[in-house]
Design an enzyme around this catalytic site. Sequence first.
Site, PDB file in Angstrom:
ATOM      1  N   GLY A 178       0.832  -1.210   0.000  1.00 51.29           N
ATOM      2  CA  GLY A 178       0.000   0.000   0.000  1.00 51.29           C
ATOM      3  C   GLY A 178       0.858   1.247   0.000  1.00 51.29           C
ATOM      4  O   GLY A 178       2.061   1.187  -0.273  1.00 51.29           O
ATOM      5  N   ASN A 179       0.253   2.368   0.274  1.00 50.05           N
ATOM      6  CA  ASN A 179       1.026   3.612   0.403  1.00 50.05           C
ATOM      7  C   ASN A 179       0.384   4.485   1.478  1.00 50.05           C
ATOM      8  O   ASN A 179      -0.669   4.153   2.009  1.00 50.05           O
ATOM      9  CB  ASN A 179       1.147   4.337  -0.940  1.00 50.05           C
ATOM     10  N   TYR A 180       1.027   5.616   1.788  1.00 48.71           N
ATOM     11  CA  TYR A 180       0.617   6.422   2.945  1.00 48.71           C
ATOM     12  C   TYR A 180      -0.510   7.416   2.649  1.00 48.71           C
ATOM     13  O   TYR A 180      -0.814   8.252   3.482  1.00 48.71           O
ATOM     14  CB  TYR A 180       1.814   7.204   3.482  1.00 48.71           C
TER      15      TYR A 180
END
Length: 395
Positions: free
Chosen positions: A208-210
């Site tokens: 995923g990412n932030y």
Amino acid sequence: MIRGKRILLGICGSIAAYKAPHFVRLLKKEGAEVQCILTPDAHLFVTPTALATVSQRPCLTEFTKSEDGTWNNHVALAEWADVFIIAPTSANTLAKMATGRCDNLLIATYLSAKCPVHFAPAMDLDMYRHPSTLSNISTLQSFGNILLEPGTGFLASGLEGKGRMMEPEEMVNSLKIHFELAQQLNGQHWLVTAGPTYENIDPVRFIGNYSSGKMGFAIAEALAQSGAKVTLVAGPTELETHHPNIQTIKITTALQMLDACLSVFPKVNGVIKAAAVADYRPETIAPEKVKKSSDTLTLQLTKNPDILATLGKMKTNQKIVGFALETENALEYAQQKRINKHADAIVLNSLKEEGAGFQTDTNRVHWVTESGCESWPLLPKEEVAKLIVQKIVSL
Ligand code: CTP
């Protein structure tokens, strides 16, 4: 834009109420009809006579008229208004608005209002930054109410900080923009994407990412507040929106986001792709939890479709706005993305700029089009969203 508009002005018991007659005068000069409603304590800070004089209408506080006991019908008041602006909004009224308490005429009218509601908090800095006040403000925004951000400066207590009610001139300006945008966006349908995508590795893990989704949600809300219908395709995020103009489709992966976007794209006037889509996904998803064995583990990744570019190729007369997050050669890469993905504009943010990018409440962005690049100051994401909405109507 304000001429002939029916403006309901709610005034609470906060010292900033002393500015209300001036605000009414400005609105009247613009040709608006103004009806004032006071909370029971507001008269301690501004006289109903002054407000009735400048608004040329009786000022209302009670559920019934004292002379003959007839009803001040809150439902009729709410229906009459093109817009309801509560300025100043005290901490007490904010809390009531957020929780549905209903013990005075102003709040009863607020609960009945179907028109856009703008609210201008005004209080001392410690009251403003108290977690309960900030949480109430967020709740009201998630209901679709429009925050008129307080300013920072000299406060009635003698302290300096955030909590000054937005100046009447700025509020008039904000209402003008509101009506102008509403005229252009009423009846339009926009697609907005927000948040990250998660790409599954096995039943318990993902890549995923932030991205928090804040920017995309703020854009969806700004569009909806301006009268547009919005389909919001949102990746995994804790954010919620309850605006009646917004339909949210929750997805997890880039492929699901693509499907959701394709299903609505032919019907929309435009798309704003604020989502941080994963560029790659694991080639295969393990059906069972991957067990720890060797010292290293290699995941084979495969490219995800570029959703923005796919929509760009399909577009007929839809407007397309993409985002670009860069760490180097920002403007050059943003222009390349705009051209390659057939976008009308790119909102560029650089992770190197303080206060910009993921997980922040602010953003500093550049609006990149064929005719060049316009840089905006560091602003709360809601303000950036409003600017983006103002820009898209001129595309
Ligand atoms: N985007 C998309 N689908 C993808 C990747 C990106 O729709 N698979 C969109 C994003 O929503 C954003 C824009 O493309 O509006 C730019 O995203 P960004 O991550 O900055 O660029 P990429 O095209 O992914 O290129 P790179 O990561 O190499 O910079």
